[in-house]
Design a protein around this motif. Structure first.
Motif, short mmCIF file in Angstrom:
data_model
loop_
_atom_site.label_atom_id
_atom_site.label_comp_id
_atom_site.label_asym_id
_atom_site.label_seq_id
_atom_site.Cartn_x
_atom_site.Cartn_y
_atom_site.Cartn_z
N ASP A 15 -34.06 -9.65 -2.13
CA ASP A 15 -33.40 -10.37 -3.22
C ASP A 15 -33.02 -11.79 -2.82
O ASP A 15 -33.12 -12.71 -3.64
CB ASP A 15 -32.16 -9.61 -3.70
N PHE A 18 -36.59 -13.72 -2.26
CA PHE A 18 -37.48 -13.81 -3.43
C PHE A 18 -36.72 -13.53 -4.73
O PHE A 18 -37.01 -12.56 -5.43
CB PHE A 18 -38.65 -12.84 -3.28
N PRO A 19 -35.75 -14.38 -5.08
CA PRO A 19 -34.94 -14.09 -6.27
C PRO A 19 -35.76 -14.00 -7.56
O PRO A 19 -35.40 -13.23 -8.46
CB PRO A 19 -33.94 -15.24 -6.32
N ARG A 20 -36.86 -14.74 -7.64
CA ARG A 20 -37.68 -14.68 -8.86
C ARG A 20 -38.42 -13.36 -9.00
O ARG A 20 -38.85 -12.99 -10.09
CB ARG A 20 -38.68 -15.82 -8.88
N LEU A 21 -38.59 -12.66 -7.90
CA LEU A 21 -39.30 -11.38 -7.92
C LEU A 21 -38.35 -10.19 -7.81
O LEU A 21 -38.80 -9.04 -7.81
CB LEU A 21 -40.31 -11.31 -6.77
N SER A 22 -37.06 -10.44 -7.71
CA SER A 22 -36.12 -9.37 -7.38
C SER A 22 -36.17 -8.18 -8.35
O SER A 22 -36.02 -7.04 -7.92
CB SER A 22 -34.69 -9.90 -7.27
#
Length: 116
Positions: A15, A18-22
């Motif tokens: 998280d 890679f916040p955009r993929l979390s």
């Protein structure tokens, strides 16, 4: 370290990195001990034995997704997990077993095509 705390550490790292993929990395809560009534209810809801602990629902490198089984200590894959691994791979998924957080980090970054 318990498998649950290992999984929490993996998800927290993911998280943060890679916040955009979390929201595309999710847990499949099909383990643990349950009474027979609850287990039957979960089966009717679609819980399947052997499914990997985490799934990254993001196609990459010709794979449909990344399935991640987490293990600690001397625990190995169950027969159901091995069977599900074969099914997932046949369906186009990449499947990995990780024993440490560093292995998890390497598998995820490699899958996403990120070089260290």
């Amino acid at each position: 370290m318990s498998e649950a705390s290992f999984q929490c550490a993996c998800v927290k790292w993911f998280d943060l990195q890679f916040p955009r993929l979390s929201f595309l990395l999710f847990a499949v809560p099909n383990g643990g001990y349950r009474n027979k009534r609850e287990a039957k209810s979960l089966q009717r809801q679609g819980v399947r034995p052997g499914v990997s602990d985490l799934i990254l629902l993001f196609p990459r490198g010709g794979y449909s997704c990344l399935c991640i089984e987490l293990k600690i200590g001397k625990n190995g894959q169950s027969d159901e997990q091995k069977a599900w691994q074969r099914l997932a791979e046949a369906a186009g998924a990449k499947y990995v077993v990780c024993w440490t957080i560093h292995q998890f980090m390497k598998e995820v970054t490699t899958y996403l095509g990120i070089r260290e």
